[in-house]
Design a protein around this motif. Structure first.
Motif, PDB file in Angstrom:
ATOM      1  N   ALA A 175      24.257  34.393  34.952  1.00  0.00           N
ATOM      2  CA  ALA A 175      25.308  33.765  34.134  1.00  0.00           C
ATOM      3  C   ALA A 175      26.681  34.014  34.742  1.00  0.00           C
ATOM      4  CB  ALA A 175      25.260  34.308  32.708  1.00  0.00           C
ATOM      5  N   VAL A 176      27.504  32.946  34.786  1.00  0.00           N
ATOM      6  CA  VAL A 176      28.847  33.030  35.360  1.00  0.00           C
ATOM      7  C   VAL A 176      29.839  32.386  34.398  1.00  0.00           C
ATOM      8  CG1 VAL A 176      30.340  32.369  37.284  1.00  0.00           C
ATOM      9  CG2 VAL A 176      27.936  32.923  37.708  1.00  0.00           C
ATOM     10  N   PRO A 177      30.915  33.099  34.002  1.00  0.00           N
ATOM     11  CA  PRO A 177      31.936  32.503  33.132  1.00  0.00           C
ATOM     12  C   PRO A 177      32.992  31.768  33.954  1.00  0.00           C
ATOM     13  CG  PRO A 177      32.455  34.804  33.496  1.00  0.00           C
ATOM     14  CD  PRO A 177      31.186  34.527  34.278  1.00  0.00           C
ATOM     15  N   TYR A 178      33.527  30.687  33.401  1.00  0.00           N
ATOM     16  CA  TYR A 178      34.629  29.986  34.058  1.00  0.00           C
ATOM     17  C   TYR A 178      35.982  30.484  33.564  1.00  0.00           C
ATOM     18  CZ  TYR A 178      31.198  26.561  35.716  1.00  0.00           C
ATOM     19  OH  TYR A 178      30.130  25.959  36.313  1.00  0.00           O
ATOM     20  N   ASN A 179      36.038  30.935  32.327  1.00  0.00           N
ATOM     21  CA  ASN A 179      37.274  31.516  31.792  1.00  0.00           C
ATOM     22  C   ASN A 179      36.926  32.844  31.135  1.00  0.00           C
ATOM     23  OD1 ASN A 179      39.645  32.256  30.579  1.00  0.00           O
ATOM     24  ND2 ASN A 179      40.090  30.255  29.706  1.00  0.00           N
ATOM     25  N   PRO A 180      37.067  33.945  31.862  1.00  0.00           N
ATOM     26  CA  PRO A 180      36.613  35.248  31.345  1.00  0.00           C
ATOM     27  C   PRO A 180      37.464  35.793  30.215  1.00  0.00           C
ATOM     28  CG  PRO A 180      37.785  35.546  33.411  1.00  0.00           C
ATOM     29  CD  PRO A 180      37.641  34.060  33.213  1.00  0.00           C
TER      30      PRO A 180
ATOM     31  N   SER B  38      42.588  24.416  28.859  1.00  0.00           N
ATOM     32  CA  SER B  38      41.497  24.518  29.820  1.00  0.00           C
ATOM     33  C   SER B  38      41.722  23.525  30.946  1.00  0.00           C
ATOM     34  CB  SER B  38      40.147  24.245  29.147  1.00  0.00           C
ATOM     35  OG  SER B  38      39.095  24.329  30.091  1.00  0.00           O
ATOM     36  N   MET B  39      41.609  24.006  32.177  1.00  0.00           N
ATOM     37  CA  MET B  39      41.689  23.148  33.354  1.00  0.00           C
ATOM     38  C   MET B  39      40.651  23.672  34.347  1.00  0.00           C
ATOM     39  SD  MET B  39      45.065  21.970  35.507  1.00  0.00           S
ATOM     40  CE  MET B  39      45.229  23.454  36.512  1.00  0.00           C
ATOM     41  N   VAL B  40      39.492  23.037  34.370  1.00  0.00           N
ATOM     42  CA  VAL B  40      38.368  23.510  35.183  1.00  0.00           C
ATOM     43  C   VAL B  40      38.492  22.931  36.594  1.00  0.00           C
ATOM     44  CG1 VAL B  40      35.868  23.610  35.428  1.00  0.00           C
ATOM     45  CG2 VAL B  40      36.898  23.664  33.145  1.00  0.00           C
ATOM     46  N   ILE B  41      38.724  23.827  37.556  1.00  0.00           N
ATOM     47  CA  ILE B  41      38.887  23.435  38.950  1.00  0.00           C
ATOM     48  C   ILE B  41      37.640  23.832  39.733  1.00  0.00           C
ATOM     49  CG2 ILE B  41      40.326  23.666  41.018  1.00  0.00           C
ATOM     50  CD1 ILE B  41      41.762  22.409  38.661  1.00  0.00           C
ATOM     51  N   ASP B  42      37.128  22.911  40.566  1.00  0.00           N
ATOM     52  CA  ASP B  42      35.975  23.253  41.386  1.00  0.00           C
ATOM     53  C   ASP B  42      36.420  23.783  42.743  1.00  0.00           C
ATOM     54  OD1 ASP B  42      36.606  21.082  43.004  1.00  0.00           O
ATOM     55  OD2 ASP B  42      35.108  19.758  42.106  1.00  0.00           O
ATOM     56  N   SER B  43      35.477  24.157  43.577  1.00  0.00           N
ATOM     57  CA  SER B  43      35.796  24.793  44.851  1.00  0.00           C
ATOM     58  C   SER B  43      36.511  23.869  45.828  1.00  0.00           C
ATOM     59  CB  SER B  43      34.519  25.340  45.496  1.00  0.00           C
ATOM     60  OG  SER B  43      33.561  24.303  45.676  1.00  0.00           O
TER      61      SER B  43
ATOM     62  N   GLY C 188      33.781  33.435  45.682  1.00  0.00           N
ATOM     63  CA  GLY C 188      32.394  33.085  45.413  1.00  0.00           C
ATOM     64  C   GLY C 188      32.184  32.189  44.218  1.00  0.00           C
ATOM     65  N   PHE C 189      33.228  31.948  43.420  1.00  0.00           N
ATOM     66  CA  PHE C 189      33.099  31.093  42.244  1.00  0.00           C
ATOM     67  C   PHE C 189      33.132  29.623  42.654  1.00  0.00           C
ATOM     68  CE2 PHE C 189      33.226  34.735  39.855  1.00  0.00           C
ATOM     69  CZ  PHE C 189      33.392  34.523  38.492  1.00  0.00           C
ATOM     70  N   LYS C 190      32.240  28.833  42.073  1.00  0.00           N
ATOM     71  CA  LYS C 190      32.225  27.402  42.339  1.00  0.00           C
ATOM     72  C   LYS C 190      33.213  26.659  41.446  1.00  0.00           C
ATOM     73  CE  LYS C 190      27.372  27.447  43.757  1.00  0.00           C
ATOM     74  NZ  LYS C 190      26.000  26.930  43.469  1.00  0.00           N
ATOM     75  N   LYS C 191      33.517  27.243  40.279  1.00  0.00           N
ATOM     76  CA  LYS C 191      34.453  26.639  39.338  1.00  0.00           C
ATOM     77  C   LYS C 191      35.212  27.744  38.618  1.00  0.00           C
ATOM     78  CE  LYS C 191      31.289  22.785  38.374  1.00  0.00           C
ATOM     79  NZ  LYS C 191      30.509  22.083  37.320  1.00  0.00           N
TER      80      LYS C 191
END
Length: 372
Positions: A43-48, A304-309, A360-363
């Protein structure tokens, strides 16, 4: 007065976010390993830092092969069935859900996913029935040791002091030539209480386990709940916990958190690849839209602004910190809804610098408040 009220709301929002950044630690990526199978939950959070962190992804693997992905991060204990087909998420009152007793009751419970799709949900009333809720404070429905800190430390330090002063043999025999009867009785009481606490903590740490496709939960009310994930059948309730027997459910999973992460600040926003800030570029956009008064700053809350790699924005959510009646002080050709849509579309077309993203985060989901 209404403008003062709006300003107060704005200040409260900003202070809340700053306080949030410093009042609790971020959640972390984690992996859950099964003690019986080769199933791994990643599991990986995008906004911790989110109030209720759910943006992210959860992947389930079998022997290193991806079975499915859920587009959510779960800040609550997760348990996979032996074949990995089912994933159970066990929410309690303190797993991200906060609020009134009624809100806690509504949000706490068990979610079951089948091959990545929500399959069934048990609410807390379905789990434990109607129980009184405290007006304030957390309510844990799964088993936990309710010992005050001073009580635990008192018996622990008392027992350790006794063992340092007298040998185990002296404490076991209470030989009056070696130790006074009253001292021996106090030492025995402290050590017995500390041993009881340690056993109770073992019970707490293993109060939830998975065997095959059956989730077992020891509740605070002294019942074992058995949830057969593949059948949706009624939960089996039976009172099993006997403190004198101290039955411990065998651990079925091991969770490992990744904590060595260089997180961005909670209010940080990435720059565009051309080096300009979002504030500058949105200011230009506002001018092109025919802004009525550049001296009248508009508060924009990017929740929220989800940015990818690659630096592209996949999703954004925006709110304006102004009252409807004051909107014409900023724009008279466009409504708030139209400007929000224009900003979101503009953000989607931009490319952002990804140096703030954790390695290492993709998003990653950024959040901030800006004045434009």
């Amino acid at each position: 007065m209404r403008r003062l009220f709006a300003t107060l709301l704005l200040l409260i929002s900003v202070c809340f976010n700053v306080a949030r950044a410093t009042s609790w630690s971020p959640v972390h990526p984690y992996k859950v390993f099964s003690s019986e199978t080769d199933i791994v939950v990643d599991a990986v959070p995008y906004n911790p830092y989110a109030w209720e962190p759910s943006l992210g992804e959860t992947r389930v693997y079998s022997a290193g092969q991806l079975l499915y992905k859920i587009d959510r991060y779960f800040d609550a204990p997760v348990f996979a069935s032996n074949d990995g087909k089912y994933l159970a998420v066990v929410y309690s009152a303190t797993d991200s859900h906060r609020g009134t007793p009624a809100e806690v009751r509504d949000h706490s419970g068990i979610e079951i996913y089948e091959n990545g799709k929500l399959y069934h949900r048990y609410s807390m009333p379905e789990i434990i029935g109607k129980v009184p809720f405290p007006e304030e404070g957390a309510f844990e429905w799964s088993y936990y040791v309710d010992w005050p800190e001073e009580m635990r430390t008192g018996v622990q330090f008392g027992c350790e002091a006794c063992r340092e002063t007298w040998s185990e043999q002296v404490l076991a025999s209470c030989d009056t030539s070696e130790i006074d009867n009253d001292d021996c009785a106090e030492c025995r009481s402290a050590c017995d209480s500390f041993s009881l606490y340690q056993r109770l903590k073992q019970v707490e740490e293993n109060a939830i386990s998975m065997r095959g496709d059956t989730l077992r939960i020891l509740t605070k009310l002294g019942m074992i709940l058995e949830v057969h994930l593949s059948s949706k059948q009624e939960m089996t309730r039976r009172r099993v916990f006997d403190q004198s027997k101290m039955e411990i459910l065998p651990a079925s999973t091991r969770r490992k958190d990744t904590k060595e992460i260089d997180w961005p600040g909670i209010m940080d926003l990435p720059q565009l690849v051309n080096g300009d800030s979002i504030e500058i570029e949105l200011g230009k956009l506002f001018t092109n839209l025919g802004r009525y008064n550049a001296n009248e700053k508009l508060g924009v809350h990017i929740t929220s602004m989800v940015i990818d790699s690659s630096g592209r924005c996949e999703f954004s959510e925006i709110y304006f910190m102004t009252e409807d009646k004051d909107w014409d002080k900023h724009f008279y050709k466009y409504s708030a809804k139209q400007v929000r849509s224009i900003i979101k579309e503009w953000i989607k077309k931009q490319r952002f610098d990804t140096s703030l993203m954790p390695s290492g985060f993709k998003k990653y989901s950024f959040e901030s408040y800006i004045d434009i």
